[in-house]
Structures are given as C-alpha cells and as structure tokens.
Design a protein around this motif. Structure first.
Motif, short mmCIF file in Angstrom:
data_model
loop_
_atom_site.label_atom_id
_atom_site.label_comp_id
_atom_site.label_asym_id
_atom_site.label_seq_id
_atom_site.Cartn_x
_atom_site.Cartn_y
_atom_site.Cartn_z
N ALA A 252 0.91 -1.14 0.08
CA ALA A 252 -0.01 0.06 0.17
C ALA A 252 1.04 1.32 0.02
O ALA A 252 1.99 1.36 0.53
CB ALA A 252 -0.91 0.20 1.29
N PRO A 253 0.31 2.44 -0.47
CA PRO A 253 1.07 3.67 -0.52
C PRO A 253 1.50 3.90 1.01
O PRO A 253 0.82 3.65 1.94
CB PRO A 253 0.15 4.84 -1.10
N ASN A 254 2.58 4.68 0.88
CA ASN A 254 2.90 5.11 2.50
C ASN A 254 3.47 4.37 3.35
O ASN A 254 3.17 4.47 4.70
CB ASN A 254 2.01 6.07 2.89
N THR A 255 3.59 3.16 2.73
CA THR A 255 4.22 2.00 3.76
C THR A 255 5.54 1.64 3.61
O THR A 255 6.20 1.91 2.36
CB THR A 255 3.42 0.67 3.29
N SER A 256 6.40 1.81 4.71
CA SER A 256 7.88 1.30 4.69
C SER A 256 8.16 -0.15 4.39
O SER A 256 7.55 -1.10 5.07
CB SER A 256 8.55 1.89 5.78
N TYR A 257 8.82 -0.54 3.46
CA TYR A 257 9.02 -1.96 3.18
C TYR A 257 10.84 -2.33 3.35
O TYR A 257 11.35 -1.35 2.87
CB TYR A 257 8.70 -2.39 1.81
N ARG A 258 10.92 -3.41 3.73
CA ARG A 258 12.42 -3.80 3.79
C ARG A 258 12.72 -4.81 2.87
O ARG A 258 12.10 -5.97 2.85
CB ARG A 258 12.76 -3.97 5.36
N ALA A 259 13.27 -4.56 1.78
CA ALA A 259 13.69 -5.77 0.69
C ALA A 259 15.05 -6.32 1.01
O ALA A 259 15.99 -5.68 1.34
CB ALA A 259 13.45 -5.24 -0.70
N THR A 260 15.13 -7.71 0.93
CA THR A 260 16.20 -8.43 0.79
C THR A 260 16.44 -9.28 -0.52
O THR A 260 15.66 -9.88 -0.77
CB THR A 260 16.45 -9.32 2.03
N ILE A 261 17.61 -8.82 -0.93
CA ILE A 261 17.69 -9.59 -2.44
C ILE A 261 19.21 -10.32 -2.21
O ILE A 261 20.27 -9.93 -1.86
CB ILE A 261 17.92 -8.81 -3.40
N THR A 262 19.18 -11.72 -2.37
CA THR A 262 20.40 -12.64 -2.31
C THR A 262 20.55 -13.49 -3.63
O THR A 262 19.60 -13.63 -4.27
CB THR A 262 20.34 -13.56 -1.08
N SER A 263 21.83 -13.52 -3.85
CA SER A 263 22.00 -14.30 -5.07
C SER A 263 23.61 -15.11 -4.89
O SER A 263 24.36 -14.61 -4.49
CB SER A 263 22.01 -13.46 -6.57
N SER A 264 23.44 -16.21 -5.26
CA SER A 264 24.94 -17.14 -5.32
C SER A 264 25.22 -17.59 -6.70
O SER A 264 26.30 -18.25 -6.90
CB SER A 264 24.93 -17.95 -4.13
N GLN A 265 24.10 -17.71 -7.49
CA GLN A 265 24.43 -18.22 -8.72
C GLN A 265 23.99 -17.11 -10.02
O GLN A 265 22.71 -16.36 -9.59
CB GLN A 265 23.42 -19.57 -9.09
N PRO A 266 24.66 -16.98 -11.01
CA PRO A 266 24.08 -16.04 -11.99
C PRO A 266 22.66 -16.16 -12.53
O PRO A 266 22.31 -17.30 -12.76
CB PRO A 266 25.29 -16.35 -13.29
N GLY A 267 22.21 -15.09 -12.41
CA GLY A 267 20.50 -15.04 -12.78
C GLY A 267 19.62 -15.63 -11.88
O GLY A 267 18.34 -15.97 -12.37
N VAL A 268 20.01 -16.12 -10.65
CA VAL A 268 18.88 -16.67 -9.74
C VAL A 268 18.84 -15.48 -8.30
O VAL A 268 19.91 -15.32 -7.85
CB VAL A 268 19.33 -17.83 -9.20
N PHE A 269 17.91 -14.94 -8.09
CA PHE A 269 17.62 -13.99 -7.08
C PHE A 269 16.53 -14.57 -6.12
O PHE A 269 15.55 -14.97 -6.84
CB PHE A 269 17.11 -12.71 -7.82
N ASN A 270 17.04 -14.52 -5.06
CA ASN A 270 15.84 -14.81 -3.73
C ASN A 270 15.46 -13.46 -3.25
O ASN A 270 16.41 -12.61 -2.60
CB ASN A 270 16.49 -15.62 -2.89
N ILE A 271 14.18 -13.02 -3.20
CA ILE A 271 13.51 -11.80 -2.81
C ILE A 271 12.75 -12.10 -1.47
O ILE A 271 11.74 -12.83 -1.90
CB ILE A 271 13.14 -11.24 -4.14
N THR A 272 12.82 -11.18 -0.59
CA THR A 272 11.87 -11.41 0.43
C THR A 272 11.62 -9.94 0.77
O THR A 272 12.52 -9.06 0.88
CB THR A 272 12.53 -11.91 1.86
N ILE A 273 10.37 -9.61 0.94
CA ILE A 273 9.88 -8.01 1.21
C ILE A 273 9.02 -8.08 2.43
O ILE A 273 8.16 -8.81 2.54
CB ILE A 273 9.20 -7.52 0.24
N ILE A 274 9.41 -7.44 3.58
CA ILE A 274 8.52 -7.30 4.61
C ILE A 274 8.19 -6.09 4.91
O ILE A 274 8.64 -5.16 4.51
CB ILE A 274 9.40 -7.85 5.97
#
Length: 321
Positions: A252-274
């Motif tokens: 929702a608008p005006n909401t603060s999110y914390r995003a975490t993006i991890t990767s150990s292999q080319p082209g593979v991204f693990n994404i978590t947003i809280i």
C-alpha cells in the motif's frame, strides 16, 4: 619327589598361560573392520561462516550419527550424509584457514584445508545532516562520497534519502572501487534496503547496475503493485525483461518496506519483502533471468507521478563475498 614337583610346576605354568590368554581374549573385544574415511575435496574450497560446505570423499557412513565432522577441534552438526558426501554449515571461526576432518564409524580421516573468506560489507544509514535536493551538477556530491546521481534530484532529511520531484524518473547509484556484485564460484551478494513511496508513485531498489549506468535490475513498488524489471542499453523505460508484475495483498502507499535480495548463482535471485513496521512477510520468491547481468552496484530509483511526492530510502546494506 623332585620329578613330581617339576611336573606340578610345569602344570601351573601351563594353566597360568592358558588363563592369561583367556583374559586377553576377553579384554580385546571385536575388531573394527570399517574402512578408513578419506576426504578428497571440499566444495567450495573457499567459504565463509554460515555457508553450506560439502565434504566429498570415500567411506563415510550413510548413518549421520556414525559421522563426526570437526573444524579444527570444533564439532559441527551434519545436515546430510552418504557414503561419498557429507554436508555441513561452516561455523564461526578465527584465522584464515582451518583443517576439516571426519570420524566415521570410529575411524579418522585425513585433514582437508578450508580457506576462510570474510564478507565485505558496504552501506549507508544516512544518519547525518539534512541536505536539500541536489542534482548531479553539484560537485562534490553532498549526499555522500559514494553516491552518484545519474538522473533527477535527491536530498537527505530525517536521516533518510528522499526525493520530492514529480513527473520524473530518477535514480542514484552507490559506487565503490571495491564493490562488485559478482556471484557463482563461491561468490554471492546479500542486499538489504528500506523504501517507501507516495500514492501513484514508484520507489525502487536497483542492483547489478552496470558501468554504463543504464543496464540494471529494478525492484519497485507502487500502491499494491510489485515489479521486478531488467533495463536494456537505453536505460529506464527500456525494459527487456519483466520478471514480476503483480498486485499483492499487504502492499500500500506510504508503507515502509524492507527488501532483501540474495544471489549466489548467475541469474538466480531470492527476494523477500517485509513490512518494516510489523515485520510481516509480504513477498517471498526465487526469480531467474536466463541472460543475467553480473557484478555492478546497487542504488535507488523513484518515479514521482502525483503531487506532493515523498519517496524515501534508508539502511542500504550490501554484503559481498
């Protein structure tokens, strides 16, 4: 008489020898015929605390309870075991290298050398004096030595990076000579940052920004929508791959999110947003790109569509190995 005494002495010696042999047999116990385990290699050969490590070898036990893995003198938990592979997690250790050994079914292996690597950490919490919005024309950049404004304007307020310009796509990159978001062959990155956007406006996190400042990945949100985009050689607006483009409950608008993006292999991204306030997980997914960008830097992006616009970013933290 002498002959009788000699015979008695001889019989006693025989009985003593027999009893001694019996005693030795009782104490000796069964023989351990298990083969000696051997470590052939560690995969990866260089690792950091918290990394999964595979011991590749011979004569391990498939029964995890019959194996003991030690880093130096420190015993660690075994995650899985076969006759040829044992998987563990590297513990916190001091020094630059350590010997790894396996005791399997009572037999001890050779020691294999593990080179310990330390993650480099980059980041900015913006906890400093306010700065009115500036563009790339202001030199030196008052936002911070590592920040490069590519397009638009940014400032600092209330210990956060922000922009209030409307109707303009803008972005800023965090550049450091030692920062390179490489992955694979034992390398990885973990990027964490906070973002918040106004209604009808986009706030985003950039990663793997290439040296031309045009090609990168962008994780952005507006209202209830979340997008993961890949820009092409013409920069913003030239989206060559749309990996996520959906509306999600909790955004929702005006909401603060914390995003975490991890990767150990080319082209593979693990994404978590809280949700930064409640810590509720709003998005958690692994996403792939068949023709990935490698290396590069992180940054922030905004697109202000409504007035007033108040898009803010905070707590950039990047670990690379």
């Amino acid at each position: 008489m002498k002959s009788i005494i000699q015979q008695s002495t001889f019989m006693c010696l025989l009985v003593g020898l027999f009893c001694s042999a019996c005693s030795r047999e009782e104490v000796q116990g069964p023989t351990n015929d298990a083969p000696i385990p051997r470590i052939l290699e560690l995969s990866p050969a260089n690792a950091a605390a918290g990394d999964k490590l595979t011991l590749v070898g011979l004569n391990f036990s498939e029964n995890m309870a019959e194996n003991i893995v030690r880093f130096g003198q420190q015993t660690v938990e075994i995650l899985s075991a076969t006759e040829t592979e044992i998987e563990v997690v590297v513990p916190e250790l001091t020094g630059s290298q350590v010997g790894v050994s396996v005791r399997s079914r009572g037999k001890v292996s050779n020691k294999a050398k593990l080179v310990l690597v330390r993650a480099k950490v980059f980041g900015d919490d913006f906890n400093r004096s306010n700065v009115e919005p500036v563009t790339s024309s202001i030199i030196p950049n008052p936002l911070g030595a590592n920040w490069q404004i590519i397009q638009g304007s940014f400032g600092l307020t209330d210990n956060r990076l922000f922009s209030s310009a409307g109707g303009l796509e803008s972005y800023v990159l965090y550049r450091d000579a030692e920062l390179n978001m490489q992955v694979g062959d034992g390398s990885y990155f973990k990027l964490t940052a906070d973002m918040q956007s106004s209604p009808e406006s986009f706030a985003g996190i950039i990663f793997n920004a290439q040296s031309d400042n045009k090609r990168f990945y962008l994780l952005r949100t507006t209202n209830s929508m979340l997008q993961l985009l890949k820009s092409g050689e013409n920069g913003v607006g030239h989206w060559v791959n749309v990996m996520v483009n959906e509306n999600f409950e909790g955004f929702a608008p005006n909401t603060s999110y914390r995003a975490t993006i991890t990767s150990s292999q080319p082209g593979v991204f693990n994404i978590t947003i809280i949700n930064s306030t409640t810590n509720a997980i709003l998005f958690e997914r692994s996403v792939e790109d068949a023709s990935p960008y490698l290396g590069g830097s992180p940054g922030f992006y905004y697109f202000g569509l409504a007035n007033p616009v108040n898009i803010a970013f905070d707590n950039l933290n990047l670990e690379i190995l």
